[in-house]
Design a protein around this motif. Structure first.
Motif, PDB file in Angstrom:
ATOM      1  N   VAL B 649     -22.959 -71.205 -44.566  1.00  0.00           N
ATOM      2  CA  VAL B 649     -21.457 -72.053 -44.499  1.00  0.00           C
ATOM      3  C   VAL B 649     -21.570 -72.721 -43.239  1.00  0.00           C
ATOM      4  CG1 VAL B 649     -19.508 -71.123 -43.698  1.00  0.00           C
ATOM      5  CG2 VAL B 649     -20.034 -69.703 -45.496  1.00  0.00           C
ATOM      6  N   ASP B 650     -21.140 -73.837 -42.986  1.00  0.00           N
ATOM      7  CA  ASP B 650     -21.372 -74.439 -41.247  1.00  0.00           C
ATOM      8  C   ASP B 650     -19.591 -73.788 -41.424  1.00  0.00           C
ATOM      9  OD1 ASP B 650     -20.374 -75.958 -39.404  1.00  0.00           O
ATOM     10  OD2 ASP B 650     -21.743 -77.650 -39.935  1.00  0.00           O
ATOM     11  N   VAL B 651     -20.856 -72.769 -40.032  1.00  0.00           N
ATOM     12  CA  VAL B 651     -18.579 -72.705 -39.821  1.00  0.00           C
ATOM     13  C   VAL B 651     -17.592 -72.782 -38.531  1.00  0.00           C
ATOM     14  CG1 VAL B 651     -19.569 -69.454 -40.134  1.00  0.00           C
ATOM     15  CG2 VAL B 651     -19.926 -70.587 -38.036  1.00  0.00           C
ATOM     16  N   GLU B 652     -18.483 -74.310 -38.482  1.00  0.00           N
ATOM     17  CA  GLU B 652     -17.166 -74.378 -37.433  1.00  0.00           C
ATOM     18  C   GLU B 652     -16.132 -75.754 -38.350  1.00  0.00           C
ATOM     19  OE1 GLU B 652     -18.464 -75.176 -32.754  1.00  0.00           O
ATOM     20  OE2 GLU B 652     -19.737 -76.736 -34.559  1.00  0.00           O
ATOM     21  N   ALA B 754     -18.550 -63.493 -56.400  1.00  0.00           N
ATOM     22  CA  ALA B 754     -19.671 -63.278 -55.504  1.00  0.00           C
ATOM     23  C   ALA B 754     -19.599 -64.380 -54.655  1.00  0.00           C
ATOM     24  CB  ALA B 754     -20.238 -63.494 -56.447  1.00  0.00           C
ATOM     25  N   VAL B 755     -19.193 -65.423 -55.120  1.00  0.00           N
ATOM     26  CA  VAL B 755     -19.365 -66.569 -53.895  1.00  0.00           C
ATOM     27  C   VAL B 755     -18.440 -66.510 -53.300  1.00  0.00           C
ATOM     28  CG1 VAL B 755     -18.626 -68.573 -53.002  1.00  0.00           C
ATOM     29  CG2 VAL B 755     -20.262 -68.270 -55.564  1.00  0.00           C
ATOM     30  N   ALA B 756     -17.445 -65.729 -53.223  1.00  0.00           N
ATOM     31  CA  ALA B 756     -16.103 -65.435 -52.351  1.00  0.00           C
ATOM     32  C   ALA B 756     -16.676 -64.221 -50.937  1.00  0.00           C
ATOM     33  CB  ALA B 756     -15.103 -65.290 -52.854  1.00  0.00           C
ATOM     34  N   ALA B 757     -17.619 -63.271 -51.702  1.00  0.00           N
ATOM     35  CA  ALA B 757     -18.147 -61.697 -51.156  1.00  0.00           C
ATOM     36  C   ALA B 757     -19.033 -62.304 -50.219  1.00  0.00           C
ATOM     37  CB  ALA B 757     -18.559 -60.876 -51.979  1.00  0.00           C
ATOM     38  N   ARG B 765     -14.362 -63.637 -42.542  1.00  0.00           N
ATOM     39  CA  ARG B 765     -12.593 -64.105 -43.129  1.00  0.00           C
ATOM     40  C   ARG B 765     -12.910 -63.488 -43.852  1.00  0.00           C
ATOM     41  NH1 ARG B 765     -10.577 -69.426 -40.719  1.00  0.00           N
ATOM     42  NH2 ARG B 765      -9.032 -68.168 -41.683  1.00  0.00           N
ATOM     43  N   ALA B 766     -11.594 -63.305 -44.596  1.00  0.00           N
ATOM     44  CA  ALA B 766     -10.382 -62.742 -46.271  1.00  0.00           C
ATOM     45  C   ALA B 766     -11.060 -63.256 -46.857  1.00  0.00           C
ATOM     46  CB  ALA B 766      -9.346 -62.420 -45.210  1.00  0.00           C
ATOM     47  N   VAL B 767     -10.871 -64.788 -46.793  1.00  0.00           N
ATOM     48  CA  VAL B 767     -11.109 -65.472 -48.313  1.00  0.00           C
ATOM     49  C   VAL B 767     -10.173 -64.881 -49.246  1.00  0.00           C
ATOM     50  CG1 VAL B 767     -12.535 -66.819 -49.835  1.00  0.00           C
ATOM     51  CG2 VAL B 767     -13.413 -66.396 -47.059  1.00  0.00           C
ATOM     52  N   GLN B 768      -9.425 -65.047 -49.253  1.00  0.00           N
ATOM     53  CA  GLN B 768      -8.287 -64.558 -50.632  1.00  0.00           C
ATOM     54  C   GLN B 768      -7.665 -65.202 -50.996  1.00  0.00           C
ATOM     55  OE1 GLN B 768      -5.512 -61.749 -48.922  1.00  0.00           O
ATOM     56  NE2 GLN B 768      -5.304 -62.978 -47.420  1.00  0.00           N
ATOM     57  N   ASP B 776     -10.523 -72.031 -44.554  1.00  0.00           N
ATOM     58  CA  ASP B 776     -10.565 -70.526 -44.818  1.00  0.00           C
ATOM     59  C   ASP B 776     -12.058 -70.291 -44.383  1.00  0.00           C
ATOM     60  OD1 ASP B 776      -8.122 -70.435 -44.990  1.00  0.00           O
ATOM     61  OD2 ASP B 776      -7.968 -70.350 -47.442  1.00  0.00           O
ATOM     62  N   ALA B 777     -13.026 -70.637 -44.041  1.00  0.00           N
ATOM     63  CA  ALA B 777     -14.366 -70.775 -43.930  1.00  0.00           C
ATOM     64  C   ALA B 777     -15.055 -70.867 -42.508  1.00  0.00           C
ATOM     65  CB  ALA B 777     -15.282 -71.327 -45.092  1.00  0.00           C
ATOM     66  N   VAL B 778     -13.880 -71.120 -41.676  1.00  0.00           N
ATOM     67  CA  VAL B 778     -13.975 -71.894 -40.174  1.00  0.00           C
ATOM     68  C   VAL B 778     -14.104 -70.108 -39.598  1.00  0.00           C
ATOM     69  CG1 VAL B 778     -13.942 -72.879 -38.456  1.00  0.00           C
ATOM     70  CG2 VAL B 778     -13.107 -74.117 -40.729  1.00  0.00           C
ATOM     71  N   GLU B 779     -15.356 -70.153 -38.318  1.00  0.00           N
ATOM     72  CA  GLU B 779     -15.207 -68.638 -37.568  1.00  0.00           C
ATOM     73  C   GLU B 779     -13.761 -69.082 -36.659  1.00  0.00           C
ATOM     74  OE1 GLU B 779     -19.348 -66.911 -37.466  1.00  0.00           O
ATOM     75  OE2 GLU B 779     -18.578 -67.753 -35.981  1.00  0.00           O
ATOM     76  N   ARG B 780     -13.414 -67.971 -36.945  1.00  0.00           N
ATOM     77  CA  ARG B 780     -11.908 -67.771 -35.842  1.00  0.00           C
ATOM     78  C   ARG B 780     -12.695 -68.370 -34.416  1.00  0.00           C
ATOM     79  NH1 ARG B 780      -8.755 -64.745 -39.010  1.00  0.00           N
ATOM     80  NH2 ARG B 780      -7.567 -66.379 -40.031  1.00  0.00           N
ATOM     81  N   ARG B 781     -12.543 -68.765 -33.488  1.00  0.00           N
ATOM     82  CA  ARG B 781     -12.847 -69.162 -32.548  1.00  0.00           C
ATOM     83  C   ARG B 781     -12.169 -68.444 -31.341  1.00  0.00           C
ATOM     84  NH1 ARG B 781     -12.321 -75.653 -30.129  1.00  0.00           N
ATOM     85  NH2 ARG B 781     -10.709 -76.419 -31.940  1.00  0.00           N
TER      86      ARG B 781
END
Ligand SMILES: Cc1cc2nc3c(=O)[nH]c(=O)nc-3n(C[C@H](O)[C@H](O)[C@H](O)COP(=O)(O)OP(=O)(O)OC[C@H]3O[C@@H](n4cnc5c(N)ncnc54)[C@H](O)[C@@H]3O)c2cc1C
Lengths: 281, 782
Positions: B649-652, B754-757, B765-768, B776-781
């Motif tokens: 994941v590119d978290v930005e 599995a991918v969401a986990a 992140r929660a990924v709901q 939803d795949a961005v790291e919180r700043r």
């Protein structure tokens, strides 16, 4: 109709005003096949010699034929001359599309997500158009914004781009790993001779946007003589500056729109920061 | 039980029926059609042609919900070249269709209930003319309030005479209301699943040819010839015998394929004009018209004790059924019955609803109901593990289901259920290299080139899941097949030079490999090298739809039985002659050989110029509907899989790429290992689509916004991860044909979970919701 020269092509389009020029056909043919467009006649531009190939100009620019394919522009020799244009061409669609798609077609179709446009705008490219009334040169941004659009019966013959001999970057955010249209894209080109940074953002508005203030500000904080260094904070600020300039705060808009704008701004900020960072690295 | 390693692609015979090679069960012959499909010469339904054919097209509603005030077809009909324009008023038979509830108008009459609902059909000399005529049909609409939210549908005015609730299914197991039935650790979650399109490579297409007797012949890429015939006949007001359905080449099928509006409109237009009519959907037609995966809103509460043992699962599960019932009842039953997943839970209280909305219709896709549930319960298991400080795999291992356990429906699991072993197998797989050796294209964000390696985080996620096999809740599963052995004459005068087997069965091979397997079954039973599987049409006895992993089991069972009967006919005379029982004779390489090898005769000689044949029917053991507490033996079989997904994941930017999926699957028996592998890869890819990108979206007004492959993204080759088969556990399911379980659906079911986990582990992140949005795949700043 398959004219072999520009004069023949212009004459053919003049003779049948409802005729439509076709280059690679990657935009036009899907529209025709699905019945969205029903042109009376097609004028194929594939053999027009004035639109083919490219060459150096004496003023330090390169002249690119409108008929150059995106596959050709993506080759390493172009990568050395106009790196961002080559990078943009390589991200535009899957290989079989790029083999047919032309630079001229990309400009004339002018899709908001068209990948070569932000680069051409950042390069301040100039296009030559021709019609029965003659030829004229137009800045690409005037063509795109409708300030000086392509007239009836006119064709795009070639483009002129400066050779800046400095790093350039094109970055595109997309929703999958494989080829897809941009969610947002950023072109960054350095112009060391003029100590300038030029940037254009694609995919977020009908035409690419130039954040001129952000460009001017960041150019002033780059240490041009000392290996083009820039402070990390300045890079990040540049990203935010570009994003704020390109995606306005949606005043009074519903929450979902405000959130979407916030996300887009964040994406553009990251792309612009990374783009300039790579150009200066 | 045996564990097979990854099946090598090499060392597998490339062509079926090589001179000496008998490709029986366990071998991996290639599908007969594989080469022609790869070369582009295989004829699909879109290639159909008839002399003097007309082109049909549908007029679709631009509104999600509206009353039809008036339809004027005159100006359309007056266009030169237009041969017919039909509306609901022209339907000769039953205007409503649908299985099991006939609640869907084939052409809308009074009300349209989703964007793209067909209201009229046109036939013209040229496809362009047909399109122009469709645009010239004037429909006056009075707009009604759309109901795009299934949760709001509970209280919305009825969208349909049958009401907004298609089904409510409560499930009560154990003593969920007992105040003592609470866990020390409780986690809650709200999960959403998007609208996946079946997105077959080729869109729906067909050709209708009127018959002299007033009937019609339909050539369709149908996956259910008899069902489609019966539905078309009812609509056309014809006896089923007067409608013949011929299965044309299927360009990919995910679940059930044909859109009844195409079938019915084709038939009607052909009868109206007395000429052949062809129709081929555009991608927009296909995306708007056919059924999708049910979007779902799942609310869960899981209770566990301090040791990580599940105490109770509570759930409120709402499915968006679109405007019509279609396959929704079955989907809901699967969702509710499997709501807790492949785990032992003493107490369960779940309520599920399918609600009508004005969204695109929902129906059957592989693992329908099971996929949605798996995303929810696996997220919950991870939450419990995190709260208990347990390893997610250990958390699962403490609760997994095994043969002999009781499901929340009170059905005892009698089939193999090696969930614990599957988990161990994926755990044991080595992890892929971290190095991005595939170049920029294989980083998250792919060809866009935006990834920054310093911002790429790797995540690993585990999931297990299950699917029911065959139709559930008392669905009548039945299939019939005929097997013939006949002499082959190479030249007209000569004696029989060999033998050939012909298999006739109305089971359509959708590309899932049924025909190849049927040939393998016959080779195995009759030892004949040359086997031909004929095409499917509705003149043959019914074999049912090619969906839910049923054809190998049900139609394969019929083929096996018929082949066994022919075997007996063939061998009995020789056995009598030799004074030995049939069991002491074996058949291979076109010859009969006695157990001691002393007697050997070519099969052709035994035939003596005759043809031997037998027909057999196969019906698996029956199932029963779930009762008012969700209790009952609703499933004929179950299949399980465990997965480990590795993502970058590119978290930005929030871009995600699935690097690898390791799969351990319970297959019963791998009848054709290469095909099993291909089905697993296909299932994983389908699951990656559901996990990361595939979602047919609507705007606030309920209109579909991305009805094209530019806007609705499916995985490309670059998006498809490396699929590592950690294990194919071959513990035979004694009630299934050859002990084999359907293999295609369960990988699709488990992949999104599995991918969401994995995305959760990479980003924190929660990924709901799936598909996972970049936001939803961005790291919180920090
Ligand atoms: C599957 C697919 C994916 C794609 N992905 C991308 C992508 O990611 N990024 C992207 O930017 N583009 C993408 N495209 C769009 C397309 O390939 C480009 O816009 C292409 O550059 C158009 O060039 P062409 O030569 O095919 O134009 P054509 O289709 O031949 O013409 C397009 C239009 O331009 C006019 N025209 C063409 N040449 C001239 C000329 N010299 N003078 C005057 N008018 C002219 C035509 O009349 C027509 O109106 C994709 C296309 C497809 C089919």
């Amino acid at each position: 109709m398959l004219p072999g020269s520009l004069d023949e092509a212009v004459a053919a389009l003049d003779a049948v005003p409802a005729a439509v020029p076709v280059a690679g056909g990657t935009d036009l043919m899907p529209a025709i096949n699905s019945g969205r467009l029903r042109p009376e006649a097609l004028v194929g531009l594939g053999r027009v010699k004035e639109m083919r190939g490219w060459r150096y100009l004496e003023d330090g620019r390169a002249l690119l034929g409108a008929g150059l394919t995106l596959a050709r522009i993506g080759q390493p020799d172009f990568g050395a001359l106009v790196p961002a244009l080559a990078a943009a061409a390589r991200t535009a669609g899957p290989p079989h599309v790029r083999n047919a798609a032309t630079l001229g077609g990309n400009v004339v179709s002018a899709a908001p997500t068209a990948d070569t446009l932000p680069v051409l705008v950042a390069l301040e490219a100039e296009v030559t158009v021709a019609g029965s009334a003659g030829r004229r040169d137009v800045p690409v941004s005037h063509l795109l914004t409708g300030l000086d659009p392509l007239g009836p019966g006119e064709v795009l013959v070639c483009l002129r781009v400066p050779l800046l001999h400095a790093p350039q970057v094109y970055l595109k955010a997309q929703a999958r790993t494989g080829p897809s249209r941009s969610a947002a894209s950023v072109a960054v080109v350095l112009d060391p001779a003029r100590r300038g940074v030029r940037c254009a953002v694609g995919g977020v508005a009908p035409v690419p946007l130039r954040p001129l203030d952000a460009e001017a500000w960041v150019a002033s904080v780059i240490d041009w003589d000392g290996g083009r260094r820039i402070a990390r904070e300045a890079l990040a600020a540049f990203g935010d500056y570009v994003a704020a300039a390109c995606v306005p705060e949606p005043a009074g808009a519903p929450r979902s729109e405000a959130l979407a704008a916030e996300r887009l701004r964040r994406t553009i900020a990251v792309l612009a920061r990374r783009g300039l960072g790579r150009a200066l690295a | 039980m045996t564990t097979t390693e990854e099946t090598p692609a090499e060392g597998v015979p490339a062509q079926p029926g090589g001179a000496e090679e008998i490709d029986g069960l366990g071998a991996s012959p290639m599908a007969d059609t594989a080469m022609s499909k790869a070369m582009g010469t295989y004829p699909f339904a879109t290639d159909l042609w008839a002399e003097g054919l007309l082109w049909g097209t549908l007029v679709r509603s631009p509104h999600p919900h509206a009353r039809i005030v008036r339809i004027n077809t005159e100006s359309a009909f007056r266009l030169p070249g237009v041969q017919a324009v039909v509306t609901a008023a022209d339907i000769p038979g039953d205007p409503l269709t649908g299985e099991p509830v006939a609640d869907r108008p084939v052409l809308a009459r009074d009300v349209v209930r989703h964007h793209g609902e067909p209201v009229a059909a046109v036939a013209a000399d040229h496809p362009d003319t047909a399109r122009l005529a469709a645009a010239a049909v004037e429909v006056e609409y009075e707009l009604l309030e759309p109901v795009p939210d299934p949760e709001r549908s509970f209280h919305a005015p009825p969208l349909h005479p049958d009401g907004n609730q298609v089904r409510h299914l409560p499930l009560r197991f154990g003593a969920p209301d007992d105040p003592a039935a609470v866990g020390e650790v409780v986690v809650e979650g709200l999960y959403r699943i998007g609208r996946q399109d079946p997105a077959p490579v080729g869109t729906e297409a067909g050709l209708a040819v009127p018959r002299p007797d007033g009937g019609v012949e339909l050539h369709l890429s149908s996956t259910d010839p008899h069902g489609d015939r019966d539905r078309a006949a009812a609509f056309l007001g014809l006896e089923p015998e007067r409608v013949r359905l011929v299965a044309a080449g299927v360009p990919g099928a995910v679940g059930e394929r044909e859109d009844i509006s195409l079938t019915a409109a084709l038939g009607l237009l052909a009868l109206r004009t007395g000429r052949p009519v062809k129709m081929a959907f555009s991608r927009e037609d296909a995306l708007l018209g056919h059924v999708h995966r049910h979007p779902a809103v799942l609310r869960y509460r899981h209770h566990a004790d301090r040791d990580g043992r599940l105490i109770k699962v509570e759930g409120q599960l709402v499915l968006d059924g679109g405007p019509y019932a279609d396959g929704s009842e079955e989907t809901l039953a699967t969702l509710v019955a499997l709501a807790a997943g492949p785990y032992v839970v003493p107490h369960v209280r779940v309520d599920g609803w399918v609600m009508r909305t004005t969204n695109p219709p929902a129906g059957r896709l592989p693992g329908e109901g099971a996929l949605q549930a798996c995303f929810g319960y696996e997220a919950q298991m991870d939450k419990l593990a995190a709260k208990l400080g347990l390893d997610p795999v250990e958390m699962r291992a403490r609760n997994v289901l095994a043969t002999g356990d009781i499901m929340p429906t009170s059905q005892t699991v009698t089939c193999p259920a090696p969930v614990a072993d599957l988990l161990k197998a994926v755990m044991a797989e080595p992890l892929p290299e971290v190095a991005a050796d595939g170049g920029e294209e294989l980083l998250p964000g792919g060809t866009g080139g935006a990834a920054d390696l310093t911002q790429v985080r790797r995540g690993i996620g585990f999931a297990v899941g299950m699917v029911p096999l065959l139709g559930i809740e008392g669905a009548d599963e039945v299939s019939t097949a005929t097997v013939r052995v006949l002499p082959v004459y190479e030249d007209l005068e000569g004696a029989a030079s060999g033998v050939e087997c012909v298999v006739e069965c109305a089971a359509v091979d959708t590309g899932s490999g049924f025909a190849t397997l049927a040939a393998q079954i016959v080779r195995e039973t009759l030892g004949v090298v040359r086997v031909r599987v004929t095409g499917a049409d509705s003149d043959q006895p019914a074999a049912g739809p090619s969906a839910r992993g049923r054809q190998v089991w049900v139609s394969g069972g019929a083929v096996e039985r018929a082949a066994g009967m022919v075997r007996k006919q063939l061998l009995q005379p020789m056995a009598d002659e030799l004074g030995m029982s049939v069991e002491l004779l074996s058949l291979r390489d076109d010859r009969v050989v006695s157990y001691d090898g002393r007697y050997a005769r070519p099969i052709g000689e035994l035939l003596g110029g005759r043809e031997l044949w037998a027909s057999a029917q196969y019906r698996p053991h029956p199932t029963e509907p779930l009762d008012e507490n969700g209790q009952g033996d609703a499933f004929a079989g179950l299949a399980f899989a465990a997965m480990r997904a590795v993502v970058d994941v590119d978290v930005e930017l929030g871009s995600v790429r699935v690097v690898e999926v390791a799969v351990a699957q319970d297959v019963g028996r791998a009848l054709n290992p290469r095909q099993v592998r291909a089905r697993i890869e296909a299932g994983v890819t389908l699951g990656v689509g559901a996990a990361l990108m595939e979602d047919l979206r609507t705007d606030a007004g309920g209109r579909v916004v991305n009805a094209s492959f530019g806007g609705y993204r499916v995985p490309t080759a670059l998006d498809a991860p490396v699929v590592r088969v950690a294990a194919l556990l071959e513990e035979r399911d004694v009630v299934a044909t050859f002990g084999a379980k359907g293999v295609g659906a369960v990988p699709a079911v488990v992949t999104p979970a599995a991918v969401a986990a994995a995305v959760r582990s990479a980003t924190g992140r929660a990924v709901q919701r799936v598909p996972v949005r970049s936001a939803d795949a961005v790291e919180r700043r920090s």
